[in-house]
Design an enzyme around this catalytic site. Structure first.
Site, PDB file in Angstrom:
ATOM      1  N   MET A  76      10.883  28.170 -15.380  1.00 18.16           N
ATOM      2  CA  MET A  76      10.205  27.987 -14.096  1.00 18.16           C
ATOM      3  C   MET A  76       8.849  28.676 -14.098  1.00 18.16           C
ATOM      4  SD  MET A  76      10.270  26.669 -11.146  1.00 18.16           S
ATOM      5  CE  MET A  76       8.843  26.824 -10.094  1.00 18.16           C
ATOM      6  N   GLU A  77       7.850  27.943 -13.606  1.00 19.32           N
ATOM      7  CA  GLU A  77       6.446  28.333 -13.725  1.00 19.32           C
ATOM      8  C   GLU A  77       5.929  29.259 -12.627  1.00 19.32           C
ATOM      9  OE1 GLU A  77       7.561  25.184 -12.946  1.00 19.32           O
ATOM     10  OE2 GLU A  77       6.251  24.213 -11.482  1.00 19.32           O
ATOM     11  N   HIS A 129       4.686  24.336 -21.704  1.00 13.14           N
ATOM     12  CA  HIS A 129       4.850  23.574 -20.449  1.00 13.14           C
ATOM     13  C   HIS A 129       4.682  24.481 -19.231  1.00 13.14           C
ATOM     14  CE1 HIS A 129       6.756  20.369 -17.927  1.00 13.14           C
ATOM     15  NE2 HIS A 129       7.140  21.418 -17.220  1.00 13.14           N
ATOM     16  N   GLU A 130       5.397  25.581 -19.211  1.00 13.81           N
ATOM     17  CA  GLU A 130       5.334  26.468 -18.033  1.00 13.81           C
ATOM     18  C   GLU A 130       3.948  27.092 -17.915  1.00 13.81           C
ATOM     19  OE1 GLU A 130       7.742  25.904 -16.209  1.00 13.81           O
ATOM     20  OE2 GLU A 130       9.133  25.151 -17.740  1.00 13.81           O
TER      21      GLU A 130
HETATM   22  N1  TRP Z   1       9.424  23.307 -12.431  1.00 20.00           N
HETATM   23  C1  TRP Z   1      10.356  23.575 -13.498  1.00 20.00           C
HETATM   24  C2  TRP Z   1       9.737  22.958 -14.726  1.00 20.00           C
HETATM   25  O1  TRP Z   1       9.810  21.805 -14.963  1.00 20.00           O
HETATM   26  C3  TRP Z   1      11.697  22.973 -13.257  1.00 20.00           C
HETATM   27  C4  TRP Z   1      12.750  23.829 -12.656  1.00 20.00           C
HETATM   28  C5  TRP Z   1      13.147  25.029 -13.098  1.00 20.00           C
HETATM   29  C6  TRP Z   1      13.628  23.524 -11.594  1.00 20.00           C
HETATM   30  N2  TRP Z   1      14.224  25.460 -12.368  1.00 20.00           N
HETATM   31  C7  TRP Z   1      14.523  24.557 -11.439  1.00 20.00           C
HETATM   32  C8  TRP Z   1      13.753  22.443 -10.759  1.00 20.00           C
HETATM   33  C9  TRP Z   1      15.531  24.544 -10.501  1.00 20.00           C
HETATM   34  C10 TRP Z   1      14.745  22.425  -9.805  1.00 20.00           C
HETATM   35  C11 TRP Z   1      15.641  23.464  -9.663  1.00 20.00           C
HETATM   36  O2  TRP Z   1       9.049  23.576 -15.430  1.00 20.00           O
HETATM   37 ZN    ZN Z   2       7.574  21.456 -15.243  1.00 19.81          ZN
END
Ligand code: TRP
Ligand code: ZN
Length: 876
Positions: A265-266, A299-300
């Protein structure tokens, strides 16, 4: 529970109030964390004063005040999904205090505990489980966050931005205050607290800014961060060079956590990673894991611009950040590794998994019109098809123009929450492209099918190519319109084996060109074609479509040997093998003796004799289409026939080409020190493909080699491959002791145990299902840990096709049991793991009935919105 209702894109309205600044104080406690929030609110200029809606779930409100005045009970209303304040001034301070219980949070959304540490996951709508807030991405605020924890249990207290103050408090407590100067939506908020250790490095940006880089892990994992750190630095440099994007804080942190719903997660300045997406070591991680870590770290990081600085107006625009960022990470990985192999891997995954999604009951456009639960829309369509659309745009406008378009997009919308149209409009503005028809790619679901026909006119030296497109109906979209489909192609001369010059409407297009299909049917007449060609169509997978052409097997063998496009050379091999598999599947069903197509054997013999230096590409060319991809091609899936036909092809090739495979194996053995370089990865892939063929015929020498490879214990790629081959063979005498030794050696390492689980439950033998049930009781297994669920249940249901689809329905029953339990514990994971059951339309009637009755059984439960939406769509 009442029936969950869908939310529609057409209902979008801007927020009534902006939050200009958010101040948070967390007093951490596993059972009763207190969260104080002060929101600096300002009425949106275009909305009338009055009501304010704040989202909130599973919160206990203990106080609420506006501009320091406690609200009376009749001035607000609390419900299960939020809080309404009936009257507010145009600008004010709102103070709330709530209590939450991180230790009971098994959904892993909001603030939860993983092992001993506290962490958060706020995307998409987790922040409302932390405090009352306008939990929507178009509300962007600066944040100031104070975290108070136990100095012994939580020596490390992290949040977004820069640390600005810290100190001791009474009763063994301490605090740190963090300031994030960049306005952000609350889904990018993060907090981590626990007993963590760090690895530190530094990066100097192109304008000379010094950035401290930290990776925070449990102490025993300090030796597994080198690759992620090196990948991060490569990604930071690449984003400067390829997109002119620089990092914008003094500190960038990555934290590894064991319990995490997705890959990573970013969060602004504080990325939180599933430990599986960050930790690597030659002894514990395979080549594939090393490459996955590199891709996810990039990606992040790339989200810092495509997602954070410029974010989404609403969640219907999710692909704005995800499709673009996947495209960015794919381009990065292709450039730092072997580009053709990267594209082959992407496409073979895409055509198997995204095509199946597009053909199933949850098919949806890249920009959906409605959803019940946004958590269900982190799909292959949003991510991977979204990336394919951006790739088409980039190819349409050309590299330099695309860069001008992305520069315009980032500068025009910096600090804003925008839409997919805004992005496409920037590309149109710099290129002059009319985006009207192209935008249908975002609104129309389903995989376009192209039927191509060609004919060479010997008398006139002309080649006539006819292309017809249609997109099948998908739920809610019975009629489809023609798309703008870029088709890259070449005409390969049958005499010369070379790409011929392409002349279309008198224009010389060179020897490799893109033509544009915009109508339902279009004819392209190439003139001055000096010899009869075989067309090489959709080179590099230039559009996310299914393309069929009546190739003969001779044509395909020819393209396999001569196509100048590496991707299409590989694809020709896949097509050739699929034709042979079709015959064998039919033979199996009809109880007729199976005969191997000699042309496939010869084509493979040519491949094996070729002296190629791209070993990774050769390994891909020697790999048979997966059972899942073969199934994708069949009108009705016969799992047993597919398995039997594929096994027959594998064994036939192994028998006919035994010495060639053995020579490849021996030539690519190496005891050089492990490095995740493209060269070494290609060498290992090639060697291990050869060994797979040889083991399939239980060649004694090969079995001994597999055992030796396992025992040599050189690196996890080789060890895991050898162990998998032994466990999937019928040599229990060798497999069982190896499995036991491996399980004991690595019982302390959860990421290795995940691999140990997966490789056992994917074995084709009929005891696989019993093993799943048995391993669910193993002390290292837990339904509360998503990685374990994926490693055991996900691997069984997704990859062990013959056993999951057992005709007694036991595989389906097992999955439904797990879904029902996970629906209570972790709805996001439950709604993902149920996917294989939703594909029931693809199977024979007996299996359809069995699958549907399990879905019905799930439907009887009190369901989370997540599982409700998927199961109802599957049974609609
Ligand atoms: N934005 C994150 C990514 O693609 C995706 C993501 C991480 C996410 N944890 C999550 C989406 C929990 C929904 C729920 O890099
Ligand atoms: Zn993403």
């Amino acid at each position: 529970m009442s029936e969950p209702q869908p939310i529609h894109l057409s209902d979008y309205r801007p927020p009534a109030y902006r939050v200009t600044h958010t101040e948070l104080t967390f007093d951490l406690d596993p059972a009763a964390t207190r969260v104080k929030a002060r929101l600096h609110l300002e009425r949106h200029p275009e909305r009338e004063a009055g009501e304010l809606w704040l989202d909130g779930e599973a919160l206990t409100l203990t106080s609420i005040a506006v501009d320091g005045q406690a609200l009376a009970e009749d001035e607000y209303e609390v419900s299960a999904d939020g809080l309404r304040i009936k009257r507010l001034p145009d600008a004010c301070l709102l103070d709330t205090e709530v209590e939450i219980a991180p230790k009971d949070n098994t959904a892993l959304a909001g603030l939860y505990q993983s092992g001993g540490m506290f962490c958060t996951q706020c995307e998409a709508e987790g922040f409302r489980r932390i405090t009352y807030y306008p939990d929507r991405p178009d509300v962007m605020a600066t944040f100031s966050t104070t975290v108070i924890g136990d100095a012994g249990r939580e020596p490390v207290l992290l949040s977004n931005g820069n640390p600005v103050e810290k100190g001791e408090l009474p009763n063994g407590r301490h605090f740190v205050t963090w300031d994030d100067p960049h306005p952000k939506p609350c889904y990018l908020f993060a907090l981590v607290a626990g007993d963590l250790s760090k690895v530190e490095d530094a990066f100097t940006t192109m304008s000379g800014r010094h950035v401290t880089l930290q990776i925070w892990v449990e102490a025993e994992n300090l030796d597994k961060t080198d690759h992620a750190m090196a990948s991060l630095k490569r990604a930071m440099r690449w984003d400067e060079e390829a997109y002119g994007r620089e990092y914008d804080l003094d500190l960038f942190m990555i934290v590894a956590v064991n319990d995490f719903n997705m890959g990573a997660m970013e969060n602004k300045g504080l990325n939180i990673f599933n430990s599986a997406a960050v930790l690597t070591h030659p002894n514990t991680a395979t080549d594939a894991a090393f490459q996955r870590v590199e891709g996810i770290v990039a990606h992040e990081y790339f989200h810092n611009w495509s997602g954070n600085r410029v974010t989404c107006r609403d969640w219907f625009q999710l692909s704005l950040k995800e499709g673009f960022t996947v495209f960015r990470d794919q381009t990065f990985s292709a450039e730092v590794n072997s580009a053709p192999v990267k594209r082959i891997e992407e496409v073979s995954f895409f055509r198997t998994a995204q095509f199946a999604e597009d053909a199933g009951p949850t098919a949806h456009p890249v920009r959906p019109d409605s959803y019940i639960e946004i958590g269900n829309f982190y799909t292959l369509t949003i991510y991977e098809k979204g990336a394919e659309i951006v790739r088409m745009l980039a190819n349409l406008v050309g590299e330099e123009t695309f860069r001008r378009g992305s520069d315009l997009y980032f500068s025009r919308f910096d600090g804003q929450a925008v839409t997919i149209e805004d992005f496409v409009a920037c590309m149109a503005e710099v290129s002059g492209l009319d985006p009207t028809q192209f935008l249908r790619w975002y609104s129309q679901a389903g995989t376009p099918e192209i039927d191509a026909f060609g004919e060479y006119d010997y008398a006139n030296g002309a080649y006539r190519l006819i292309l017809r497109q249609r997109t099948p109906a998908t739920p809610g979209q019975p009629d489809k319109q023609a798309l703008h489909i870029p088709i890259r192609l070449g005409l390969v001369g049958t005499k010369s084996g070379r790409d011929l010059r392409l002349t279309l409407d008198g224009e010389d297009l060179g020897r490799d060109a893109v033509i544009h299909l915009r109508e339902d049917e279009q004819e392209f007449l190439f003139t001055d074609v000096e010899e009869a060609p075989v067309p090489s169509l959709l080179r590099g997978f230039s559009a996310p479509v299914k393309l069929s052409f009546p190739y003969s097997r001779e044509d395909l063998a020819f393209l396999m040997a001569h196509d100048s496009d590496g991707f299409n050379r590989w694809d020709a091999g896949q097509r050739l093998t699929l034709l042979a598999l079709d015959d064998l599947i039919a033979a199996h069903r009809n109880g007729v003796e199976k005969v191997m197509d000699a042309r496939v054997v010869e084509a493979f013999r040519v491949l094996l004799a070729e002296n190629t230096d791209d070993k990774a590409v050769l390994a891909e060319m020697l790999s048979l289409p997966s059972e899942a991809y073969i199934a994708e091609q069949q009108p009705l899936v016969d799992v047993d026939a597919i398995f039997a036909a594929r096994t027959f092809v594998k064994q036939s090739l192994a028998q006919e080409l035994r010495d060639e495979f053995m020579a490849i194996y021996r030539a690519n053995q190496s005891d050089a020190e492990y490095a995740p370089t493209p060269e070494q990865i290609g060498e290992r892939a090639l060697k291990n493909v050869a060994l797979s063929y040889l083991i399939s015929i239980e060649d004694e020498e090969a079995v001994a080699l597999a055992q030796a490879q396992f025992e040599a214990d050189h690196n996890m790629t080789d060890v895991r491959h050898a162990l998998t081959l032994l466990v999937h063979s019928s040599r229990a005498d060798l497999a069982d002791p190896a499995l036991r030794a491996f399980g004991q050696k690595w019982s302390h390492d959860p990421l290795v145990m995940d691999q140990w689980f997966s490789l056992q439950v994917t074995r084709p033998q009929s005891d696989a299902l019993d093993r799943v049930r048995y391993l669910m009781e193993h002390p290292a297994f837990s339904l509360k840990n998503p990685n374990k669920v994926r490693a055991l249940i996900g691997a069984f249901a997704g990859q062990n096709r013959v056993n999951f689809h057992r005709l007694d329905g036991e595989g389906y029953r097992l999955l439904a049991d797990v879904v029902i339990e996970l629906n209570r514990l972790n709805p996001e994971i439950a709604a993902r793991i149920v996917t294989p059951l939703t594909r029931w339309q693809r199977f024979d009637e007996a299996r359809q009935e069995l699958m549907k009755s399990e879905l019905e059984r799930i439907r009887q439960e009190p369901l989370s919105p997540n599982v409700y939406e998927i199961v109802h769509k599957a049974l609609a």
